[in-house]
Design an enzyme around this catalytic site. Structure first.
Site, PDB file in Angstrom:
ATOM      1  N   THR A  61      10.516 -38.433 -46.899  1.00 38.15           N
ATOM      2  CA  THR A  61      11.756 -39.239 -46.922  1.00 38.15           C
ATOM      3  C   THR A  61      12.774 -38.648 -45.942  1.00 38.15           C
ATOM      4  OG1 THR A  61      12.513 -37.915 -48.793  1.00 38.15           O
ATOM      5  CG2 THR A  61      11.592 -40.074 -49.317  1.00 38.15           C
ATOM      6  N   HIS A 112      12.419 -47.171 -44.598  1.00 35.28           N
ATOM      7  CA  HIS A 112      13.571 -46.250 -44.514  1.00 35.28           C
ATOM      8  C   HIS A 112      14.721 -46.717 -45.424  1.00 35.28           C
ATOM      9  CE1 HIS A 112      15.532 -43.112 -41.634  1.00 35.28           C
ATOM     10  NE2 HIS A 112      16.012 -43.017 -42.860  1.00 35.28           N
ATOM     11  N   MET A 160      15.006 -26.755 -49.047  1.00 35.17           N
ATOM     12  CA  MET A 160      15.676 -26.691 -50.357  1.00 35.17           C
ATOM     13  C   MET A 160      17.187 -26.861 -50.172  1.00 35.17           C
ATOM     14  SD  MET A 160      15.385 -26.601 -53.581  1.00 35.17           S
ATOM     15  CE  MET A 160      13.590 -26.680 -53.588  1.00 35.17           C
ATOM     16  N   GLY A 161      17.546 -27.894 -49.423  1.00 29.17           N
ATOM     17  CA  GLY A 161      18.971 -28.241 -49.289  1.00 29.17           C
ATOM     18  C   GLY A 161      19.358 -29.143 -50.451  1.00 29.17           C
ATOM     19  N   ARG A 162      20.366 -29.979 -50.205  1.00 30.60           N
ATOM     20  CA  ARG A 162      20.880 -30.846 -51.277  1.00 30.60           C
ATOM     21  C   ARG A 162      19.790 -31.770 -51.818  1.00 30.60           C
ATOM     22  NH1 ARG A 162      25.986 -30.891 -47.989  1.00 30.60           N
ATOM     23  NH2 ARG A 162      24.633 -31.806 -46.448  1.00 30.60           N
ATOM     24  N   ILE A 163      19.057 -32.454 -50.919  1.00 29.57           N
ATOM     25  CA  ILE A 163      18.085 -33.451 -51.401  1.00 29.57           C
ATOM     26  C   ILE A 163      16.862 -32.757 -51.999  1.00 29.57           C
ATOM     27  CG2 ILE A 163      16.646 -35.437 -50.760  1.00 29.57           C
ATOM     28  CD1 ILE A 163      18.820 -36.093 -48.614  1.00 29.57           C
ATOM     29  N   ARG A 188      12.541 -37.520 -41.859  1.00 30.20           N
ATOM     30  CA  ARG A 188      12.482 -38.259 -40.597  1.00 30.20           C
ATOM     31  C   ARG A 188      11.013 -38.364 -40.184  1.00 30.20           C
ATOM     32  NH1 ARG A 188      16.836 -39.813 -41.636  1.00 30.20           N
ATOM     33  NH2 ARG A 188      18.752 -39.654 -40.413  1.00 30.20           N
ATOM     34  N   GLU A 193       9.962 -45.943 -35.609  1.00 34.64           N
ATOM     35  CA  GLU A 193      10.509 -46.899 -36.579  1.00 34.64           C
ATOM     36  C   GLU A 193      11.074 -48.093 -35.828  1.00 34.64           C
ATOM     37  OE1 GLU A 193      13.319 -45.343 -39.445  1.00 34.64           O
ATOM     38  OE2 GLU A 193      11.903 -43.784 -39.997  1.00 34.64           O
TER      39      GLU A 193
HETATM   40  C1  GLV Z   1      19.199 -41.646 -43.781  1.00 29.53           C
HETATM   41  O1  GLV Z   1      18.090 -41.429 -43.404  1.00 29.53           O
HETATM   42  C2  GLV Z   1      20.285 -40.741 -43.564  1.00 29.53           C
HETATM   43  O2  GLV Z   1      20.149 -39.785 -42.782  1.00 29.53           O
HETATM   44  O3  GLV Z   1      21.365 -40.954 -44.160  1.00 29.53           O
END
Ligand code: GLV
Length: 326
Positions: A235, A285, A154-157, A237, A266
């Site tokens: 989304t 990605h 529950m950070g920024r993203i 890693r 990747e």
């Molecule tokens: C993309 O995956 C980032 O870390 O900015």
């Protein structure tokens, strides 16, 4: 004399112009990342590196770079850099947090929708000439509105995704090592333990950095706890999910589907069995890949680089302790 720097790929122009104005910069022009030998060779001469997440910046590379003062990564994640080794050598590391939050959260939600409503599969269906009539049971998916979303991190993203989910009337659970009571109230989140999140969620979206603790955080045991209708979205890693366990869970119907912006490794090899599954949506990605956001990321990476070269604390340091910060 301008400080010598190496930029490991052509980055959006605004950032590149800032770098070129202040530095004696060499820019790798290839579409693919510079090979290791090139990076090791260039490192010998430079005071600054503007790197991407595709460049491995480890102790060996730092040993080859006696003048290196600053590593500026054009990404929010910095698992490609051995930060401890950088700190030990007094090299400041910068990243690009904040500016990509909303773009990445938008994209995580795009993957929720694409996966639940089977959009890539439906596009293929049309292009393959298989659309013969409207079908009462054609390409049925899962509802997003009213479903339970479990956010791991529950950070920024993670909180950006939660904000979007409230608009869809989703019930939102989260698990994080740090509890966010402020957000629980604001967004109506429910804090639960990791296992409960896996058991109760219809959608599980991952928003944690890759560390030794989060490596293969989602594997056989965790898939076993999920609902057979669960949809996993990654989304963050690739290595946070064990790909072999994911394949088995998708193939056997232990979970319904997954949407991946990131894979391990990747790029995903063309013979990876995940690519054979219709219930696995994979994109390369691109979660932060909007024109505006990548432009801002390049400019922020340039600012971090230039500050580090001047011996100043970059605006977004990863290891501020190098300059006595916390
Ligand atoms: C993309 O995956 C980032 O870390 O900015």
């Amino acid at each position: 004399m301008k400080p010598k720097v190496y930029v490991t790929r052509l980055i959006p122009e605004k950032g590149l112009e800032m770098v070129l104005a202040f530095c004696d910069a060499e820019v790798w022009q290839g579409k693919l990342p510079p090979p290791r030998e090139v990076l090791l060779g260039k490192a010998q001469e430079v005071e600054g590196l503007l790197s991407l997440l595709t460049d491995r910046i480890d102790g060996q590379l730092m040993d080859a770079a006696p003048r290196l003062k600053v590593i500026s990564n054009m990404a929010v994640g910095y698992d490609n850099i051995d930060v401890e080794e950088a700190t030990r050598r007094g090299i400041i590391v910068g990243n690009t947090p904040g500016i990509l939050t909303d773009t990445t959260a938008d994209f995580a939600f795009a993957l929720v929708m694409a996966t639940a409503r089977r959009i890539p599969e439906a596009c293929r269906y049309v292009r393959d000439g298989r659309w013969k009539t409207w079908g009462p049971k054609l390409l049925l998916g899962w509802d997003i509105h009213g479903a339970t979303l479990g956010l791991v991190g529950m950070g920024r993203i993670g909180s950006g995704v939660a904000r979007r989910a409230t608009g869809f009337g989703m019930r939102i659970l989260y698990y994080d090592v740090v509890r966010r009571e402020d957000l629980e109230e604001e967004l109506g989140l429910e804090f639960v333990d990791f296992e409960t999140l896996l058991e109760r969620s219809d959608f599980i979206s991952l928003h944690v950095p890759l560390t030794s603790e989060t490596h293969h955080l989602i594997g056989t045991e965790q898939f076993r706890l999920m609902k057979p209708t669960a949809i996993l979205i990654n989304t963050s890693r690739g290595p946070i999910v064990d790909p072999q366990a994911l394949y088995e869970a998708l193939k056997s119907g232990q979970i319904a589907a997954c949407g991946l912006d990131v894979t391990e490794p990747e790029p995903i090899p063309m013979d990876d069995p995940l690519l054979t599954l219709d219930n696995c949506v994979i994109v390369p990605h691109i979660a932060s890949a909007s024109i505006a956001t990548r432009t801002k990321m390049a400019a922020m990476a340039a600012e971090n680089l230039i500050a580090g070269l001047k011996g100043e604390m970059p605006p977004h340091p990863v290891n501020p302790e190098v300059f006595g910060g916390i």
